[in-house]
Scaffold this motif. Sequence first.
Motif, PDB file in Angstrom:
ATOM      1  N   THR A  62       0.803  -1.221   0.000  1.00  0.00           N
ATOM      2  CA  THR A  62       0.000   0.000   0.000  1.00  0.00           C
ATOM      3  C   THR A  62       0.839   1.276   0.000  1.00  0.00           C
ATOM      4  N   ILE A  63       2.070   1.219   0.508  1.00  0.00           N
ATOM      5  CA  ILE A  63       2.901   2.427   0.539  1.00  0.00           C
ATOM      6  C   ILE A  63       3.173   2.992  -0.862  1.00  0.00           C
ATOM      7  N   PRO A  64       3.437   2.155  -1.891  1.00  0.00           N
ATOM      8  CA  PRO A  64       3.600   2.739  -3.239  1.00  0.00           C
ATOM      9  C   PRO A  64       2.383   3.543  -3.693  1.00  0.00           C
ATOM     10  N   LEU A  65       1.179   3.105  -3.316  1.00  0.00           N
ATOM     11  CA  LEU A  65      -0.021   3.873  -3.657  1.00  0.00           C
ATOM     12  C   LEU A  65      -0.010   5.240  -2.989  1.00  0.00           C
ATOM     13  N   ILE A  66       0.511   5.270  -1.756  1.00  0.00           N
ATOM     14  CA  ILE A  66       0.536   6.526  -1.010  1.00  0.00           C
ATOM     15  C   ILE A  66       1.381   7.569  -1.732  1.00  0.00           C
ATOM     16  N   PHE A  67       2.570   7.170  -2.185  1.00  0.00           N
ATOM     17  CA  PHE A  67       3.483   8.138  -2.786  1.00  0.00           C
ATOM     18  C   PHE A  67       3.148   8.452  -4.238  1.00  0.00           C
ATOM     19  N   THR A  68       2.429   7.531  -4.914  1.00  0.00           N
ATOM     20  CA  THR A  68       2.094   7.776  -6.324  1.00  0.00           C
ATOM     21  C   THR A  68       0.716   8.396  -6.508  1.00  0.00           C
ATOM     22  N   ALA A  69      -0.208   8.115  -5.570  1.00  0.00           N
ATOM     23  CA  ALA A  69      -1.578   8.577  -5.772  1.00  0.00           C
ATOM     24  C   ALA A  69      -2.082   9.521  -4.692  1.00  0.00           C
ATOM     25  N   ALA A  70      -1.680   9.286  -3.448  1.00  0.00           N
ATOM     26  CA  ALA A  70      -2.278  10.046  -2.354  1.00  0.00           C
ATOM     27  C   ALA A  70      -1.344  11.067  -1.729  1.00  0.00           C
ATOM     28  N   GLY A  71      -0.037  10.888  -1.832  1.00  0.00           N
ATOM     29  CA  GLY A  71       0.894  11.809  -1.205  1.00  0.00           C
ATOM     30  C   GLY A  71       1.307  11.366   0.181  1.00  0.00           C
ATOM     31  N   SER A  72       2.486  11.791   0.607  1.00  0.00           N
ATOM     32  CA  SER A  72       3.050  11.347   1.884  1.00  0.00           C
ATOM     33  C   SER A  72       2.236  11.822   3.084  1.00  0.00           C
ATOM     34  N   ALA A  73       1.382  12.837   2.893  1.00  0.00           N
ATOM     35  CA  ALA A  73       0.546  13.314   3.999  1.00  0.00           C
ATOM     36  C   ALA A  73      -0.393  12.222   4.497  1.00  0.00           C
ATOM     37  N   THR A  74      -0.639  11.220   3.655  1.00  0.00           N
ATOM     38  CA  THR A  74      -1.495  10.097   4.047  1.00  0.00           C
ATOM     39  C   THR A  74      -0.906   9.338   5.221  1.00  0.00           C
ATOM     40  N   LEU A  75       0.426   9.387   5.380  1.00  0.00           N
ATOM     41  CA  LEU A  75       1.084   8.686   6.482  1.00  0.00           C
ATOM     42  C   LEU A  75       0.956   9.447   7.801  1.00  0.00           C
ATOM     43  N   ARG A  76       0.268  10.577   7.787  1.00  0.00           N
ATOM     44  CA  ARG A  76       0.045  11.340   9.011  1.00  0.00           C
ATOM     45  C   ARG A  76      -1.449  11.344   9.322  1.00  0.00           C
ATOM     46  N   PRO A  77      -1.963  10.276   9.902  1.00  0.00           N
ATOM     47  CA  PRO A  77      -3.403  10.178  10.168  1.00  0.00           C
ATOM     48  C   PRO A  77      -3.840  11.146  11.256  1.00  0.00           C
ATOM     49  N   LYS A  78      -5.107  11.537  11.188  1.00  0.00           N
ATOM     50  CA  LYS A  78      -5.654  12.439  12.196  1.00  0.00           C
ATOM     51  C   LYS A  78      -5.871  11.711  13.525  1.00  0.00           C
ATOM     52  N   ARG A  79      -6.080  10.405  13.456  1.00  0.00           N
ATOM     53  CA  ARG A  79      -6.292   9.604  14.662  1.00  0.00           C
ATOM     54  C   ARG A  79      -5.332   8.417  14.657  1.00  0.00           C
ATOM     55  N   PRO A  80      -4.040   8.676  14.869  1.00  0.00           N
ATOM     56  CA  PRO A  80      -3.037   7.606  14.712  1.00  0.00           C
ATOM     57  C   PRO A  80      -3.191   6.474  15.715  1.00  0.00           C
ATOM     58  N   TRP A  81      -3.467   6.801  16.996  1.00  0.00           N
ATOM     59  CA  TRP A  81      -3.510   5.745  18.010  1.00  0.00           C
ATOM     60  C   TRP A  81      -4.715   4.836  17.815  1.00  0.00           C
ATOM     61  N   LEU A  82      -5.850   5.419  17.413  1.00  0.00           N
ATOM     62  CA  LEU A  82      -7.025   4.590  17.145  1.00  0.00           C
ATOM     63  C   LEU A  82      -6.773   3.668  15.953  1.00  0.00           C
TER      64      LEU A  82
END
Length: 316
Positions: A62-82
């Motif tokens: 899934t990480i390749p999708l993040i950098f090619t389609a969604a951007g690295s900001a996807t790795l900073r969730p609004k609710r990380p602990w949940l």
Amino acid sequence: MNATAGTTEGQGGNTMQGVILMAVAMLMLPGMDAIAKYMATFAGMSPGQVTFYRFFFQIVCTIPLIFTAAGSATLRPKRPWLNLLRGAIHGAASLLFFAAVKYMPLADVFAIYFVEPFILTAMSAVFLGERVGWRRWLAIMVGFGGALIVIQPSFILFGWTALLPVACAFLYSIYLFMNRAIGEADSPLTMQTIAGFGGTLFMGAALFLGGAAGIADFAPSLPPSLFTLVLLLILGALSGYAHILVVRAFRLAPLSLLAPFQYFEIISATVLGYAIFGDFPTPSKWLGIAIIVGSGLFIIWREQKNRRVEADIAFD
């Protein structure tokens, strides 16, 4: 194994898109479980190790999708602990499921696991105060009766292992509650990627502790061949992408419309179980499966009917 989350975003074409995504995902997911059973029975890999790779390679895929389609900001969730906790709970549920498919036929495990909608309905009534009428409580009891029809011969053959899918269903119901808690704060891709980290961390700890204790089902190992490595990559891809499809589907179409498609897993699980492992449910197990599916569909129908009534009252 399946996943649900989210609310409806659109109507018409969006609804049909959601139905298609759900159907495709439900036909894909048993392929993941067939690979897990193959790795445990033919490649000699412990269920704990297979579960670890399932989440680890989910991240890889899934990480390749993040950098090619969604951007690295996807790795900073609004609710990380949940999201991490959601992944850990999913990891525990997957471990129980993969341990079950090591010893039991795929279709049997799925049939018993499908008490999950009944558990979820009961938990919604107890913990969220949602109204559940006597007809749905009766359907829940009938559904559990169907599960017992499947469990009884399996229990004779496999002992307490036959109850692993029930424990898995309970944990997965908690996982669905976590999806509801997170809501739409994060995208489906973010949710699955961070859940992959949570599941990987949980299973890493479980492997370390279980391996140190000498428990065979937690024995750590590396892929024994290039073929098994490819299978594990496919396992991660199926788990990551199929769950993204499911989360997306539940944001495009109503839950009551999509929920019956969960039973598509029985179809592909039976086909794969027979084609790869020579397993086919006995007539009594088919009866149990029919009772479980029928009870589940009745609960969904009642939920849909109640929502229509509430909508009509609100409109008036």
